[in-house]
Write an enzyme that holds these catalytic residues in place. Structure first.
Site, mmCIF file in Angstrom:
data_model
loop_
_atom_site.group_PDB
_atom_site.id
_atom_site.type_symbol
_atom_site.label_atom_id
_atom_site.label_comp_id
_atom_site.label_asym_id
_atom_site.label_seq_id
_atom_site.Cartn_x
_atom_site.Cartn_y
_atom_site.Cartn_z
ATOM 1 N N ASP A 178 -2.953 -4.699 -0.102
ATOM 2 C CA ASP A 178 -2.599 -6.043 0.392
ATOM 3 C C ASP A 178 -3.406 -6.469 1.613
ATOM 4 O O ASP A 178 -3.762 -7.641 1.739
ATOM 5 C CB ASP A 178 -1.095 -6.189 0.629
ATOM 6 C CG ASP A 178 -0.498 -5.150 1.556
ATOM 7 O OD1 ASP A 178 -1.252 -4.351 2.141
ATOM 8 O OD2 ASP A 178 0.732 -5.142 1.702
ATOM 9 N N MET A 206 0.816 -1.218 0.000
ATOM 10 C CA MET A 206 0.000 0.000 0.000
ATOM 11 C C MET A 206 0.855 1.277 0.000
ATOM 12 O O MET A 206 2.042 1.238 0.290
ATOM 13 C CB MET A 206 -0.904 0.017 1.241
ATOM 14 C CG MET A 206 -1.887 -1.128 1.285
ATOM 15 S SD MET A 206 -2.882 -1.160 2.801
ATOM 16 C CE MET A 206 -3.949 0.253 2.588
ATOM 17 N N HIS A 207 0.197 2.393 -0.273
ATOM 18 C CA HIS A 207 0.667 3.761 -0.001
ATOM 19 C C HIS A 207 1.841 4.276 -0.847
ATOM 20 O O HIS A 207 2.140 5.465 -0.801
ATOM 21 C CB HIS A 207 1.087 3.938 1.470
ATOM 22 C CG HIS A 207 0.145 3.354 2.476
ATOM 23 N ND1 HIS A 207 -1.177 3.732 2.561
ATOM 24 C CD2 HIS A 207 0.322 2.409 3.445
ATOM 25 C CE1 HIS A 207 -1.758 3.051 3.550
ATOM 26 N NE2 HIS A 207 -0.872 2.238 4.086
#
Ligand SMILES: Nc1ncnc2c1ncn2[C@@H]1O[C@H](COP(=O)(O)OP(=O)(O)O)[C@@H](O)[C@H]1O
Ligand SMILES: O=C(CO)[C@@H](O)[C@H](O)COP(=O)(O)O
EC number: 2.7.1.17
Length: 503
Positions: free
Chosen positions: A240, A82-83
């Site tokens: 995820d 992520m991110h």
């Protein structure tokens, strides 16, 4: 002819691609590692081209080594770290290395966000700004690399970039868009307020599709590159943790996931966005349309145990090393470990706190230390459960996943510290299976993700809390809870000392 879907699990250290048939059987799996670079203390970057190449090599190996026929691959979907910020120019060329979720260079931008929007930011995004999230990374580039930022016309997250290279279509999907913290989670739109306040044009934010939404077909050029066929349909995929929750069957409000991987996650399915954790937990859109999940993150969960083993018991077998903790007692003979080896997120958003062993006694043996590490990690999860308790969240089943779920002792410690029934999965395959379920649902093999779960997931052993242990752990956890406040200032001083003396 059999048909399969591919679940692409784009992790931080490697990509793992699973070919899954209609019954949820994993018929073949290939993975490929890629490097991570740490150009300065606190920085963590990756080259998006490495993700594309790694994914492609894994797919080529599925075709050439495992004999999966391209004509049988009907769908592909993703689980993504992520991110991470992938900045793109007007021709969708990558402008700089991706800045990853575990990069903490953005403390100044987090402060700026909090000072500018305060509570309104939490009301919109349902999250507190943290260094790991994407918006602070965008602001960091804007402030520190203006020449690069001038060329940036849009951005995506790691798996979205790989999907773009497969389909030629640039999109995000809801579960990962939420983790940018530029997204109005309840309304499922990019936040106009955030765009205006931080002077980012609406055009900078890409189209958002559902996790099971159709993104496009494999292009001619990617088919030539990978050996895939252009009939293969590609679907949105998920962050995820959302994909992991799908793969663990966390699809009902009574269910919580406890994941001990490198990091640790306690994640709860949320039926609607009415619940308000006040930013104390992350709150994101789920991979299931119009559903949500909340979660708390322990940054060093399995990592704490691996660190201890690599440092003090390098040559021991991992399972024997973990099982040695049985020689200790509930509460590790009065030894406490705080797992803040790389800072912490929940419930203490503090990048500079570091871990501690407390109560060290001349009689303590190595097995007491091992046990205190196992327990300390679960106490940090218990802190997340305490936030759920505070808000009156109701659930009865904890599904344990990740490398930590391999140990029966650690599973029993979870049941005793949570005071809840803990269930395992029979054949745990992690977020890659969740990604495959999203492709299977997108293709119409199943009407809903929940239906896919009925076919793909089966639960394994269950661990019930032992009443006597529950009472003992409540006492030790009460002591553990005081450790953060008691040690934070000392560890901040020591962090400053390390920074001042860094070579
Ligand atoms: N036999 C074992 N018993 C208990 N824990 C284990 C065992 N083997 C590995 N682990 C833990 O699992 C963690 C890795 O979990 P995994 O789910 O593979 O993480 P990731 O996908 O983040 O790399 C390790 O850090 C380690 O602490
Ligand atoms: O930052 C978060 C969640 O908020 C992490 O869960 C990353 O998404 C982890 O990626 P992997 O360690 O699974 O690659």
């Amino acid at each position: 002819m059999t048909s399969v879907v591919l679940g692409v699990d784009l992790g931080t250290s490697a990509v793992k691609v699973s070919a899954v048939d209609r019954t949820g059987n994993i018929v073949a799996q290939q993975s490929f590692d890629y490097p991570l670079s740490y150009p300065k203390p606190g920085y963590a970057e990756q080259n998006p081209e490495d993700w594309v190449n790694g994914t492609t090599v894994a797919i080529v190996n599925l075709i050439l080594k495992d004999g999966i026929k391209p004509s049988e691959i009907d769908g592909i979907s993703f689980s993504g770290q992520m991110h991470g910020l992938v900045l793109l120019d007007a021709n969708n060329q990558v402008l700089r290395p991706a800045i990853l979720w575990n990069d903490t260079r953005t403390t100044a931008q987090v402060t700026e966000i909090n000072e500018t929007l305060g509570q309104e930011f939490i009301d919109i995004t349902r999250n507190r700004a943290l260094e790991g999230f994407t918006l602070p990374k965008i602001l960091w580039v804007k402030e520190n690399e203006p020449e690069i930022f001038k060329q940036a016309t849009t951005f995506v997250l790691p798996k979205d970039y790989v999907r773009y290279r497969m389909t030629g279509k640039l999109q995000m999907e809801y579960s990962d868009a939420a983790g940018t913290v530029a997204f109005d989670v309840a309304k499922k739109t990019w936040s106009k307020t955030i765009q205006e306040v931080f002077e980012l044009p609406a055009s900078f934010f890409p189209e958002v599709i559902e996790s099971i939404g159709y993104a496009g077909n494999i292009t001619e050029s990617y088919a030539t590159f990978s050996g895939l066929d252009t009939h293969t349909k590609v679907f949105g995929g998920a962050a995820d943790n959302a994909a992991g929750a799908v793969g663990a069957g966390i699809l009902e409000p009574n269910m919580v996931m406890s994941s001990i991987g490198t990091s640790g996650v306690v994640l709860k399915y949320e039926d609607n966005a009415n619940v308000d954790y006040k930013g104390d937990l992350h709150f994101f859109n789920h991979a299931i349309p119009n559903k949500f999940y909340s979660m708390g993150v322990t940054l060093a969960a399995g990592y704490s145990l691996s660190w201890f083993k690599n440092t003090f018991a390098k040559d021991e077998d991992f399972s024997d090393f973990v099982a040695s903790a049985e020689q200790s007692t509930v509460g590790a003979n009065g030894l406490i470990f705080t797992p803040y080896l790389v800072g912490e997120r929940t419930p203490h958003p503090d990048g500079d706190v570091r871990g501690a062993f407390l109560g060290v006694d001349g009689t303590h043996q190595k097995y007491d230390f091992v046990r205190s590490v196992l327990e300390g990690i679960i106490f940090s999860f218990r802190d997340i459960f305490d936030i759920y308790d505070r808000e009156g969240a109701d659930f009865d089943t904890v599904v344990a996943i990740g490398g930590g779920a391999k140990s029966p002792l650690w599973l029993q410690i979870q049941a005793d510290i949570f005071s809840k029934k803990v269930t395992t999965l029979r054949n745990e395959q992690g977020p890659g299976l969740g990604a495959a379920m999203l492709a299977a649902t997108g293709l119409g093999w199943f009407d809903t993700v929940q239906d896919a779960a009925k076919s793909f997931i089966s639960f394994g052993a269950t661990y019930e809390p032992i009443a006597d242990n529950v009472v003992k752990y409540q006492k030790v956890h009460a002591a553990y809870k005081k450790a953060y406040a008691a040690t934070a200032e000392i560890s901040h001083d020591l962090m400053n000392y390390r920074r001042e003396n860094a070579e």
